[in-house]
Design an enzyme around this catalytic site. Sequence first.
Site, PDB file in Angstrom:
ATOM      1  N   ASP A  32      51.862  32.298  63.164  1.00  0.00           N
ATOM      2  CA  ASP A  32      50.527  32.104  63.278  1.00  0.00           C
ATOM      3  C   ASP A  32      50.043  31.601  61.899  1.00  0.00           C
ATOM      4  OD1 ASP A  32      46.859  31.397  63.300  1.00  0.00           O
ATOM      5  OD2 ASP A  32      47.714  32.290  64.913  1.00  0.00           O
ATOM      6  N   ILE A  33      49.575  29.793  61.586  1.00  0.00           N
ATOM      7  CA  ILE A  33      49.731  29.510  61.145  1.00  0.00           C
ATOM      8  C   ILE A  33      48.229  29.711  59.303  1.00  0.00           C
ATOM      9  CG2 ILE A  33      47.886  27.399  61.593  1.00  0.00           C
ATOM     10  CD1 ILE A  33      50.421  25.786  59.679  1.00  0.00           C
ATOM     11  N   GLN A  95      39.147  30.477  72.628  1.00  0.00           N
ATOM     12  CA  GLN A  95      40.685  29.614  73.072  1.00  0.00           C
ATOM     13  C   GLN A  95      39.735  28.175  71.640  1.00  0.00           C
ATOM     14  OE1 GLN A  95      42.393  28.706  76.549  1.00  0.00           O
ATOM     15  NE2 GLN A  95      43.901  28.339  76.313  1.00  0.00           N
ATOM     16  N   HIS A 101      48.725  30.583  75.724  1.00  0.00           N
ATOM     17  CA  HIS A 101      49.644  31.674  74.593  1.00  0.00           C
ATOM     18  C   HIS A 101      49.000  33.108  74.160  1.00  0.00           C
ATOM     19  CE1 HIS A 101      45.964  29.222  72.236  1.00  0.00           C
ATOM     20  NE2 HIS A 101      45.937  30.413  71.460  1.00  0.00           N
ATOM     21  N   PHE A 102      50.321  33.925  73.914  1.00  0.00           N
ATOM     22  CA  PHE A 102      49.999  35.508  73.361  1.00  0.00           C
ATOM     23  C   PHE A 102      49.604  36.004  71.772  1.00  0.00           C
ATOM     24  CE2 PHE A 102      49.731  37.879  77.720  1.00  0.00           C
ATOM     25  CZ  PHE A 102      50.142  36.812  77.890  1.00  0.00           C
ATOM     26  N   HIS A 103      48.635  36.215  70.966  1.00  0.00           N
ATOM     27  CA  HIS A 103      48.509  36.907  70.158  1.00  0.00           C
ATOM     28  C   HIS A 103      48.634  38.396  69.931  1.00  0.00           C
ATOM     29  CE1 HIS A 103      45.616  33.788  68.517  1.00  0.00           C
ATOM     30  NE2 HIS A 103      45.049  33.699  69.960  1.00  0.00           N
TER      31      HIS A 103
HETATM   32  P1  AMP Z   1      43.324  30.700  69.513  1.00  0.00           P
HETATM   33  O1  AMP Z   1      42.178  30.385  69.519  1.00  0.00           O
HETATM   34  O2  AMP Z   1      43.613  31.826  70.196  1.00  0.00           O
HETATM   35  O3  AMP Z   1      43.891  29.483  71.223  1.00  0.00           O
HETATM   36  O4  AMP Z   1      44.647  30.531  69.311  1.00  0.00           O
HETATM   37  C1  AMP Z   1      45.391  29.596  68.859  1.00  0.00           C
HETATM   38  C2  AMP Z   1      45.662  29.972  66.891  1.00  0.00           C
HETATM   39  O5  AMP Z   1      46.938  28.975  66.656  1.00  0.00           O
HETATM   40  C3  AMP Z   1      44.803  30.232  65.976  1.00  0.00           C
HETATM   41  O6  AMP Z   1      45.497  31.643  65.903  1.00  0.00           O
HETATM   42  C4  AMP Z   1      45.325  29.571  65.068  1.00  0.00           C
HETATM   43  O7  AMP Z   1      45.060  30.011  63.965  1.00  0.00           O
HETATM   44  C5  AMP Z   1      46.863  29.402  65.209  1.00  0.00           C
HETATM   45  N1  AMP Z   1      47.252  27.898  65.140  1.00  0.00           N
HETATM   46  C6  AMP Z   1      46.710  26.645  64.759  1.00  0.00           C
HETATM   47  N2  AMP Z   1      47.052  25.667  64.423  1.00  0.00           N
HETATM   48  C7  AMP Z   1      48.832  25.760  64.307  1.00  0.00           C
HETATM   49  C8  AMP Z   1      49.200  25.578  64.052  1.00  0.00           C
HETATM   50  N3  AMP Z   1      49.899  24.624  63.600  1.00  0.00           N
HETATM   51  N4  AMP Z   1      50.453  26.427  63.504  1.00  0.00           N
HETATM   52  C9  AMP Z   1      50.577  27.613  63.522  1.00  0.00           C
HETATM   53  N5  AMP Z   1      49.819  28.285  64.420  1.00  0.00           N
HETATM   54  C10 AMP Z   1      48.287  27.272  64.416  1.00  0.00           C
END
Ligand code: AMP
Length: 140
Positions: A32-33, A95, A101-103
Amino acid sequence: MYDPNNIFARILRGELPCNKVYEDADTMAFMDIMPQSDGHVLVVTKEPAAELFDLSDAGAEAAIRTTKRVARAVRAAFSPDGISIGQFNGAAAGQTVPHVHFHIVPRYAERTLRGHGSDMQDPEILSQHAERIVAALREA
Ligand code: AMP
């Protein structure tokens, strides 16, 4: 309904970079970035689906299989006190990227979580963290 140009779809197509830690025929996992803690990984399905409910059973099985496998490697690489695994459906649930996706979020007893999608991590640190997980997966 499904937006094929969402960020994760573009990462899956190789149009945007990521710190990949794992990939198989059905899933990909990358850092996660904006990690909420050190070692925060996302597991995404290759099947195009915005929410868990849109995903086939086979896709859901593949996602949880990869989540378990990568979470085990995160545990080996970072030795956290615990690991939270989460999955959000819909903006009201938090979201922000409309691709299922799974965290995998390591939890450290003495540290509070950083905000959800709030602080960009130093790319060098992210790359080092990815390497630790890749190494743990190799040893698994
Ligand atoms: P969600 O809010 O559950 O949809 O999670 C999206 C996640 O994606 C968040 O934790 C962001 O920090 C992460 N995210 C957004 N853009 C990127 C990216 N380009 N690469 C990796 N993670 C990302």
